[in-house]
Design a protein around this motif. Structure first.
Motif: not given
Length: 207
Positions: A132, A136-137, A139-140
């Motif tokens: 997870e 997120r990383w 996407r950043e």
């Protein structure tokens, strides 16, 4: 090579008189793919590496992916021209020579990537075991790259190079297969512009 960029009709009239030779246009395709992939990695040099092996492994993956995808597109694009315009269209040669604008673009992107690398406050990637946090990383990372000024410039130049390539294809078909030039050009344009739109959506410039 300059002639195919600015006088494609004359270039393909001369090509029609020569024996088919896939090597030069194939080298154009490969050169454009390799230089574009290298420029992409140069532009990302200030960001954390996506892969545990560091920048070199990332470059290798980028080159392999670019070559595989690009050669598949060349094969499909040439096959579509061959199907719609016939044997006389010199389909894969035509599609390869139409990649000269992409080669020019790659030569422009190299200094652009060196002068305007992607920068931002991005932490190193989390462990692969934390799925997870890794998503997120990623996407950043993608958002940071997509919003960079150099990326926006590259997207505009890529669109112009694509339109230039389509003009070369149409000009070549008018010489090599005039009866089916419009049909084959429209089909290739749909394929090419569809791929361009997909790449823009992947870059999130429309989201």
């Amino acid at each position: 090579m300059l002639e195919v960029l600015i006088q494609p009709t004359r270039f393909f009239e001369a090509l029609r008189e020569r024996k088919p030779n896939l090597l030069p246009p194939l080298l154009v395709v490969v050169g454009a793919l390799v230089l574009t992939a290298v420029a992409g990695q140069i532009s990302l040099r200030l960001l954390p590496a996506l892969f545990p092996g560091g920048a070199m492994l990332q470059l290798i993956f980028s080159l392999v992916g670019a070559l595989f995808f690009g050669l598949v597109v060349w094969a499909i694009g040439g096959g579509l021209i061959r199907l719609l315009a016939g044997e006389g269209s010199r389909a894969w040669e035509l599609y390869g020579w139409a990649s000269v604008p992409a080669l020019v673009l790659a030569l422009v992107l190299l200094p652009l990537a060196a002068l305007f690398p992607v920068t931002g406050d991005l932490t190193p990637p989390p462990p692969l075991t934390d799925a997870e946090a890794l998503r997120r990383w990623q996407r950043e990372y993608q958002d940071l790259v997509a919003s960079a000024p150099g990326t926006r410039i590259q997207q505009v130049l890529s669109a112009l190079a694509t339109l230039w390539s389509l003009w070369i294809i149409y000009s070549g078909l008018r010489v090599l297969a005039p009866a089916r030039a419009v049909l084959a050009s429209v089909a290739v344009a749909v394929l090419t512009l569809g791929l361009l739109l997909w790449s823009l959506l992947q870059g999130r410039i429309l989201g």
